[in-house]
Design an enzyme around this catalytic site. Structure first.
Site, PDB file in Angstrom:
ATOM      1  N   SER A 186      47.542  31.971 -49.661  1.00  0.00           N
ATOM      2  CA  SER A 186      48.870  32.092 -50.273  1.00  0.00           C
ATOM      3  C   SER A 186      49.103  31.178 -51.472  1.00  0.00           C
ATOM      4  O   SER A 186      50.039  31.382 -52.219  1.00  0.00           O
ATOM      5  CB  SER A 186      49.943  31.841 -49.218  1.00  0.00           C
ATOM      6  OG  SER A 186      49.830  30.522 -48.733  1.00  0.00           O
ATOM      7  N   HIS A 214      49.640  37.374 -45.435  1.00  0.00           N
ATOM      8  CA  HIS A 214      50.010  37.721 -46.817  1.00  0.00           C
ATOM      9  C   HIS A 214      49.347  39.002 -47.316  1.00  0.00           C
ATOM     10  O   HIS A 214      49.583  39.414 -48.445  1.00  0.00           O
ATOM     11  CB  HIS A 214      49.678  36.567 -47.769  1.00  0.00           C
ATOM     12  CG  HIS A 214      50.643  35.427 -47.668  1.00  0.00           C
ATOM     13  ND1 HIS A 214      51.826  35.386 -48.362  1.00  0.00           N
ATOM     14  CD2 HIS A 214      50.605  34.298 -46.921  1.00  0.00           C
ATOM     15  CE1 HIS A 214      52.475  34.271 -48.066  1.00  0.00           C
ATOM     16  NE2 HIS A 214      51.761  33.597 -47.187  1.00  0.00           N
ATOM     17  N   LYS A 244      56.983  38.542 -43.326  1.00  0.00           N
ATOM     18  CA  LYS A 244      56.766  38.531 -44.771  1.00  0.00           C
ATOM     19  C   LYS A 244      57.010  39.932 -45.340  1.00  0.00           C
ATOM     20  O   LYS A 244      58.157  40.337 -45.478  1.00  0.00           O
ATOM     21  CB  LYS A 244      55.395  37.944 -45.080  1.00  0.00           C
ATOM     22  CG  LYS A 244      55.423  36.441 -44.814  1.00  0.00           C
ATOM     23  CD  LYS A 244      54.124  35.727 -44.939  1.00  0.00           C
ATOM     24  CE  LYS A 244      54.347  34.241 -44.684  1.00  0.00           C
ATOM     25  NZ  LYS A 244      53.212  33.584 -44.067  1.00  0.00           N
TER      26      LYS A 244
HETATM   27  C1  LIG Z   1      53.309  32.564 -43.046  1.00  0.00           C
HETATM   28  C2  LIG Z   1      52.053  32.525 -42.269  1.00  0.00           C
HETATM   29  C3  LIG Z   1      52.090  32.443 -40.874  1.00  0.00           C
HETATM   30  C4  LIG Z   1      53.375  32.271 -40.118  1.00  0.00           C
HETATM   31  O1  LIG Z   1      54.046  33.469 -39.988  1.00  0.00           O
HETATM   32  P1  LIG Z   1      55.555  33.458 -39.422  1.00  0.00           P
HETATM   33  O2  LIG Z   1      55.763  34.830 -38.935  1.00  0.00           O
HETATM   34  O3  LIG Z   1      56.420  33.083 -40.571  1.00  0.00           O
HETATM   35  O4  LIG Z   1      55.587  32.457 -38.330  1.00  0.00           O
HETATM   36  C5  LIG Z   1      50.893  32.466 -40.180  1.00  0.00           C
HETATM   37  N1  LIG Z   1      49.727  32.580 -40.834  1.00  0.00           N
HETATM   38  C6  LIG Z   1      49.650  32.646 -42.178  1.00  0.00           C
HETATM   39  C7  LIG Z   1      48.320  32.786 -42.822  1.00  0.00           C
HETATM   40  C8  LIG Z   1      50.814  32.623 -42.943  1.00  0.00           C
HETATM   41  O5  LIG Z   1      50.743  32.701 -44.262  1.00  0.00           O
END
Ligand SMILES: *Cc1c(COP(=O)(O)O)cnc(C)c1O
Length: 396
Positions: A186, A214, A244
Site C-alpha cells: 500500500s 488493496h 477498503k
Molecule cells: C488494511 C489492511 C488490513 C486491515 O484490514 P481492515 O479490514 O481495515 O482491518 C489487513 N491487511 C492489509 C494488507 C491491509 O492493507
C-alpha cells in the site's frame, strides 16, 4: 486512585513523541468519506481514503444496510458459533467464494482480525513463516501470535525468498513452512510477484498466504491479485478486507472447503468475538453483487488513477513505480514532505504525508488514493494545487 507508574509512563512517552513531532493528531470528518470531505468546516478533495470504488457512499449499499437493520436489528447478538450466524452471514460467505473463485470462504469482523485468527489456526511453534519485510502490521502481529519462527525476506526479492525457503526446508527444523505476502503493497502500489512465489512454494512445499486487502476490487476484474495472475487454485489462503474497495467493514479468508471448515472451529476471533452487524453484512453482499455484475467501477477507478498519474508526472513529480491506482508523490525529506501535505491541505487537497518509519528514511511521500467517485474536475483541481505547492516548495 490511578496508578502513578502508569501516569509517569504515559506522560514521559507522550511528551517524547510530541517533542519529536511524531504524535499523530487525528482530524475528524464532518461528512461521509467520499471524494470530497469536510474537516473543520473546510471542503477538501479527498485523496486519502481506501474507498477505491466509492462504494462506502453508494446508495444501493446504504439501502441494503437499512433494509437489513429493519429485518435483523442493529446487532447480531452473539458470536458466530453460538447463535450470531444469520442467514445473511452464510450468504455473504457464499458470495465471497464465488467472487474469489474458491470452494468456500469465512468472514471475520475485520481484515486485521482475519490475520489474527487465520495464521495461528494453522501455524505453531514447530513451523516457520517466510514473510515479506514490507508486510502489513496485521500480518506481522498474526505471525507473532502463532509462535512460528518468522523469517523475513527482502521486499519482493525472489532470490532471497528462494534461498531462505531452501534453507528452512533443508534444515529439517520445521513441520510446516508458509510464505506470506501482501497482494498489493500500500505504500508504493506495487504488486507481489505471485507467479514466482507460487513456483518457489511448489519447489519447497510451502503453504501460500496472500493478503489482498488493496488488490480486491481493484485488480483481476475485481477478484484481486491472485485472479489477476490466474492463480486462484494455487494459493491456499486468499485474505481480503471488506473495509477498503468493498466500502464497508470486515475481512475474509477464501480457500478450499477443508481449510474454511478448520478456521470455523479454530480461529479465535470467529469463536470469541461477536459477528458483523446485519447492516454491514447486507451492504457487503450488495457490493459483491455489484462487482460480480459489472466492471464499471473498476474501470473508472483505473481511468482516474491513470489520469492523476499522467498529470503528476507531466508536472515533473516523482511518482515511483506504482502498478495500481495508489499514487505516491515522492518528496524525499521528511520535514519537507510534512510541509507539502500541510500546504496541500490549506489549498484544498487532503493527501497524507507518509514518512519514516512507515517508509525508508529519505523517501517521504504524499500518498494519493484516487477513487472511482472522483470527477475529472476534482482531479484537475487537485493537479493545479499540486502544481502551485510543488513550485512554491521547489519540488518541481
Ligand atoms: C488494511 C489492511 C488490513 C486491515 O484490514 P481492515 O479490514 O481495515 O482491518 C489487513 N491487511 C492489509 C494488507 C491491509 O492493507
Amino acid at each position: 486512585m490511578s496508578s502513578k507508574v502508569l501516569e509517569n509512563f504515559l506522560k514521559e512517552h507522550l511528551e517524547d513523541l510530541k517533542g519529536k513531532g511524531l504524535y499523530n493528531v487525528i482530524d475528524p470528518l464532518e461528512s461521509a468519506n467520499g471524494p470530497m470531505i469536510k474537516i473543520a468546516g473546510k471542503e477538501l478533495i479527498n485523496l486519502s481514503s481506501n474507498n477505491y470504488l466509492g462504494l462506502a457512499t453508494d446508495q444501493r449499499l446504504i439501502d441494503a444496510a437499512i433494509e437489513a437493520t429493519k429485518k435483523y436489528g442493529a446487532g447480531s447478538g452473539a458470536v458466530r458459533t453460538i447463535n450470531g450466524t444469520l442467514d445473511i452471514h452464510v450468504k455473504l460467505e457464499e458470495k465471497l467464494a464465488e467472487f474469489k473463485h474458491t470452494e468456500a470462504a469465512i468472514v471475520y469482523q475485520s481484515g486485521f482480525n482475519c490475520n489474527m485468527g487465520a495464521i495461528s489456526a494453522v501455524m505453531d511453534k514447530d513451523d516457520a513463516i517466510l514473510s515479506d519485510e514490507l508486510n502489513h502490521a496485521s500480518i506481522i502481529d498474526g505471525c507473532r501470535l502463532s509462535k512460528a519462527k518468522i523469517i523475513r525476506y527482502k521486499h519482493s526479492d525472489m532470490e532471497d525468498l528462494r534461498n531462505k525457503a531452501k534453507e528452512a526446508k533443508e534444515s529439517g527444523l520445521y513441520k510446516k513452512i508458509m510464505v506470506i505476502t501482501d497482494g498489493v503493497f500500500s505504500m508504493d502500489g506495487d504488486i507481489a510477484k505471485l507467479p514466482e512465489i507460487v513456483e518457489i512454494a511448489e519447489e519447497f512445499d510451502l503453504i501460500t498466504y496472500v493478503d489482498d486487502a488493496h488488490g480486491s476490487g481493484v485488480l483481476g476484474n475485481g477478484a484481486g491479485t491472485v485472479k489477476h495472475f490466474g492463480l486462484s487454485d494455487k494459493i491456499d489462503f486468499q485474505i481480503g478486507t471488506l473495509s477498503k474497495a468493498i466500502g464497508v467493514v470486515g475481512g475474509y479468508v477464501a480457500g478450499k472447503k477443508d481449510l474454511i471448515d478448520w478456521l470455523k472451529v479454530r480461529s479465535r476471533p470467529f469463536l470469541f468475538s461477536t459477528s458483523l452487524p446485519p447492516a454491514a453484512v447486507a451492504a457487503c453482499i450488495e457490493a459483491i453483487d455489484i462487482l460480480l455484475n459489472s466492471t464499471e467501477l473498476q474501470d473508472r477507478l483505473w481511468d482516474n488513477g491513470n489520469y492523476l498519474k499522467r498529470g503528476l508526472k507531466a508536472l515533473g513529480f516523482d511518482i515511483g513505480e506504482s502498478q495500481t491506482p495508489i499514487t505516491p508523490c515522492i518528496i524525499g525529506d521528511e520535514i519537507k514532505t510534512q510541509e507539502f501535505s500541510k500546504r496541500l491541505y490549506e489549498e484544498g487537497v487532503y493527501a497524507k504525508a507518509i514518512v519514516f518509519p512507515t517508509v525508508p528514511r529519505g523517501t517521504g511521500r504524499v500518498r494519493n488514493m484516487p477513487t472511482a467517485a472522483h470527477t475529472k474536475e476534482m482531479l484537475d483541481r487537485a493537479l493545479s494545487i499540486y502544481e502551485k505547492v510543488g513550485k512554491e516548495l521547489g519540488v518541481i
